[in-house]
Design an enzyme around this catalytic site. Structure first.
Site, PDB file in Angstrom:
ATOM      1  CG  ASP A   1    -116.072  31.807  -5.801  1.00 48.99           C
ATOM      2  OD1 ASP A   1    -115.623  31.104  -4.925  1.00 48.99           O
ATOM      3  OD2 ASP A   1    -116.580  31.478  -6.843  1.00 48.99           O
TER       4      ASP A   1
ATOM      5  CB  CYS B   1    -113.451  29.673  -7.353  1.00 47.83           C
ATOM      6  SG  CYS B   1    -112.694  28.999  -8.799  1.00 47.83           S
TER       7      CYS B   1
ATOM      8  CB  THR C   1    -112.623  24.150 -10.131  1.00 43.60           C
ATOM      9  OG1 THR C   1    -113.059  25.355 -10.866  1.00 43.60           O
ATOM     10  CG2 THR C   1    -114.029  23.100 -10.080  1.00 43.60           C
TER      11      THR C   1
ATOM     12  CG  HIS D   1     -89.972  25.155 -15.949  1.00 40.91           C
ATOM     13  ND1 HIS D   1     -90.031  23.664 -16.669  1.00 40.91           N
ATOM     14  CD2 HIS D   1     -88.767  24.877 -15.347  1.00 40.91           C
ATOM     15  CE1 HIS D   1     -88.923  23.285 -16.350  1.00 40.91           C
ATOM     16  NE2 HIS D   1     -88.420  23.805 -15.538  1.00 40.91           N
TER      17      HIS D   1
ATOM     18  CG  HIS E   1     -87.908  28.119 -18.340  1.00 44.17           C
ATOM     19  ND1 HIS E   1     -88.431  26.652 -18.975  1.00 44.17           N
ATOM     20  CD2 HIS E   1     -86.801  27.174 -17.756  1.00 44.17           C
ATOM     21  CE1 HIS E   1     -87.984  25.651 -18.777  1.00 44.17           C
ATOM     22  NE2 HIS E   1     -86.601  25.804 -17.741  1.00 44.17           N
TER      23      HIS E   1
HETATM   24  C1  RB5 Z   1    -119.339  28.444  -7.725  1.00 45.13           C
HETATM   25  O1  RB5 Z   1    -120.360  27.665  -7.514  1.00 45.13           O
HETATM   26  C2  RB5 Z   1    -118.443  28.059  -8.640  1.00 45.13           C
HETATM   27  O2  RB5 Z   1    -118.783  27.954  -9.878  1.00 45.13           O
HETATM   28  C3  RB5 Z   1    -116.838  28.733  -8.620  1.00 45.13           C
HETATM   29  O3  RB5 Z   1    -116.489  28.744  -7.312  1.00 45.13           O
HETATM   30  C4  RB5 Z   1    -115.606  28.234  -9.476  1.00 45.13           C
HETATM   31  O4  RB5 Z   1    -115.874  26.943  -9.055  1.00 45.13           O
HETATM   32  C5  RB5 Z   1    -115.737  28.700 -10.863  1.00 45.13           C
HETATM   33  O5  RB5 Z   1    -114.978  28.189 -11.414  1.00 45.13           O
END
Ligand code: RB5
Length: 144
Positions: free
Chosen positions: A10, A67, A69, A100, A135
């Site tokens: 994203d 993304c 995180t 695994h 596994h």
């Molecule tokens: C976008 O701001 C953010 O929410 C997205 O990139 C991601 O981290 C969501 O899990």
């Protein structure tokens, strides 16, 4: 090592995806980039779904979702039967995710993992092999 890597991000993962692509191609991978291609805000589930569908269709391919995180991408990806997506923030997690858990999608966070570490994490993921045995029994239990 797999030859095809289907990637998606994203807006929160665009810079890391763009930073990683030349490195991925240098590894001899065929990179299929399903977007996003701009910094305009977009919805990560749509990208995650497109990548997961392509991974499942292709069979041998692995996926890379980025993304902010890695969390939203992984949550979406793990709703698909046959997809095992893992957010990894270090090489050990990436190696174990393959060895695994037979993960077929790696999720990274641009806001949590810098480009140098991300390269090492991707490389560890790509080079590791599923160990099978106990596994395999365990991952089969996930869907029962
Ligand atoms: C976008 O701001 C953010 O929410 C997205 O990139 C991601 O981290 C969501 O899990």
């Amino acid at each position: 090592m797999t030859k095809t890597l289907i990637v998606g991000c994203d807006h929160g993962g665009l810079a890391l995806k763009n930073a990683l692509k030349p490195f991925l191609e240098e590894q001899g991978l065929t990179v299929s980039d399903l977007g996003t291609h701009s910094t305009e805000s977009c919805d990560y589930p749509n990208i995650a779904k497109a990548v997961c569908r392509a991974v499942l269709e292709e069979g041998e391919a692995l996926g890379l979702l980025i993304c902010g995180t890695g969390l939203g991408m992984s949550m979406t990806a793990n709703r698909f039967e046959g997809i095992r997506a893992a957010v990894c923030t270090n090489e050990y997690m990436a190696r174990m995710a393959r060895a695994h858990n037979n993960a077929n999608v790696l999720c990274l966070g641009e806001r949590t993992t810098g480009p140098g570490l991300a390269q090492s994490v991707v490389q560890a993921f790509l080079q590791a092999e599923f160990e099978g045995g106990r596994h395999l029994r365990r991952i089969n239990l996930m869907d029962q």
